[in-house]
Design a protein around this motif. Sequence first.
Motif, PDB file in Angstrom:
ATOM      1  N   THR A 147      41.713  31.337  90.125  1.00 40.38           N
ATOM      2  CA  THR A 147      42.433  31.411  91.067  1.00 40.38           C
ATOM      3  C   THR A 147      42.141  30.101  92.249  1.00 40.38           C
ATOM      4  O   THR A 147      43.222  29.843  92.836  1.00 40.38           O
ATOM      5  CB  THR A 147      42.063  32.845  91.862  1.00 40.38           C
ATOM      6  N   THR A 148      41.000  29.951  92.502  1.00 40.22           N
ATOM      7  CA  THR A 148      40.686  28.621  93.219  1.00 40.22           C
ATOM      8  C   THR A 148      41.377  27.521  93.000  1.00 40.22           C
ATOM      9  O   THR A 148      41.791  26.858  93.570  1.00 40.22           O
ATOM     10  CB  THR A 148      38.999  28.523  93.465  1.00 40.22           C
ATOM     11  N   ILE A 149      41.152  27.198  91.701  1.00 42.00           N
ATOM     12  CA  ILE A 149      42.041  26.062  90.834  1.00 42.00           C
ATOM     13  C   ILE A 149      43.352  26.192  91.190  1.00 42.00           C
ATOM     14  O   ILE A 149      44.010  25.200  91.630  1.00 42.00           O
ATOM     15  CB  ILE A 149      41.508  26.002  89.498  1.00 42.00           C
ATOM     16  N   LYS A 150      44.044  27.187  91.058  1.00 40.66           N
ATOM     17  CA  LYS A 150      45.318  27.440  91.118  1.00 40.66           C
ATOM     18  C   LYS A 150      45.937  27.228  92.469  1.00 40.66           C
ATOM     19  O   LYS A 150      46.710  26.449  92.918  1.00 40.66           O
ATOM     20  CB  LYS A 150      45.932  28.843  90.659  1.00 40.66           C
ATOM     21  N   LYS A 151      45.124  27.649  93.698  1.00 39.56           N
ATOM     22  CA  LYS A 151      45.391  27.551  94.792  1.00 39.56           C
ATOM     23  C   LYS A 151      45.438  25.984  95.416  1.00 39.56           C
ATOM     24  O   LYS A 151      46.208  25.428  95.873  1.00 39.56           O
ATOM     25  CB  LYS A 151      44.432  28.554  95.819  1.00 39.56           C
ATOM     26  N   ASN A 152      44.103  25.256  94.875  1.00 42.39           N
ATOM     27  CA  ASN A 152      43.971  23.746  95.214  1.00 42.39           C
ATOM     28  C   ASN A 152      44.938  22.986  94.574  1.00 42.39           C
ATOM     29  O   ASN A 152      45.360  22.045  95.199  1.00 42.39           O
ATOM     30  CB  ASN A 152      42.650  23.469  94.585  1.00 42.39           C
ATOM     31  N   TRP A 153      45.413  23.470  93.466  1.00 45.55           N
ATOM     32  CA  TRP A 153      46.547  22.689  92.619  1.00 45.55           C
ATOM     33  C   TRP A 153      47.756  22.809  93.388  1.00 45.55           C
ATOM     34  O   TRP A 153      48.582  21.796  93.325  1.00 45.55           O
ATOM     35  CB  TRP A 153      46.625  23.200  91.181  1.00 45.55           C
ATOM     36  N   GLN A 154      48.040  23.969  93.992  1.00 44.95           N
ATOM     37  CA  GLN A 154      49.435  24.175  94.498  1.00 44.95           C
ATOM     38  C   GLN A 154      49.374  23.331  95.941  1.00 44.95           C
ATOM     39  O   GLN A 154      50.504  23.012  96.419  1.00 44.95           O
ATOM     40  CB  GLN A 154      49.530  25.648  94.953  1.00 44.95           C
ATOM     41  N   ASN A 155      48.212  23.096  96.547  1.00 48.92           N
ATOM     42  CA  ASN A 155      48.111  22.324  97.849  1.00 48.92           C
ATOM     43  C   ASN A 155      48.393  21.017  97.560  1.00 48.92           C
ATOM     44  O   ASN A 155      48.135  20.087  97.179  1.00 48.92           O
ATOM     45  CB  ASN A 155      46.955  22.755  98.557  1.00 48.92           C
TER      46      ASN A 155
END
Length: 155
Positions: A147-155
């Motif tokens: 979840t953290t990786i996905k959030k960071n990737w989208q930013n």
Amino acid sequence: MGYKYQQQYIRRRLEAIKYLHDGKSRQEVMDKIGCARQTLITWIDKYCQGGLKALVTPIKSKRIQRLSSEQKEEIKRMLLEKKPTDYGIDRQIWTGKIIIEVVQQRWGIELKDSRTYDILKEMGLSHQKAHRDYENSDPKVQKEFVTTIKKNWQN
């Protein structure tokens, strides 16, 4: 010229004697095998004095043992019972380079990669390629990570 594998070196000796037996000249054999004149003479002498047995006798290195038997036993215990993190190294799995680093730290002895693997073999251990072990991970922590990786990737 050094050879990584003992069998490769012995095979070259046998090939050289076979070529001589088949009627090739010494120069032809040296060119074909890629060895020096003195090396070929040494092989011929070994063969003439002791036959095939003398020719295929494994090469014994006159390597000075830098590690004592006690140090080797300690390395074995270290590898079987501890992790690199216990020695201040930020890794969980032992590698040849990490073993070299720990030996250098503890005893001030510099080892080469090849010698490290020889020592492992002497101790009845083998080196294996490390692999990830996802089974032991906490599924909740894994999900949070994704979840953290996905959030960071989208930013």
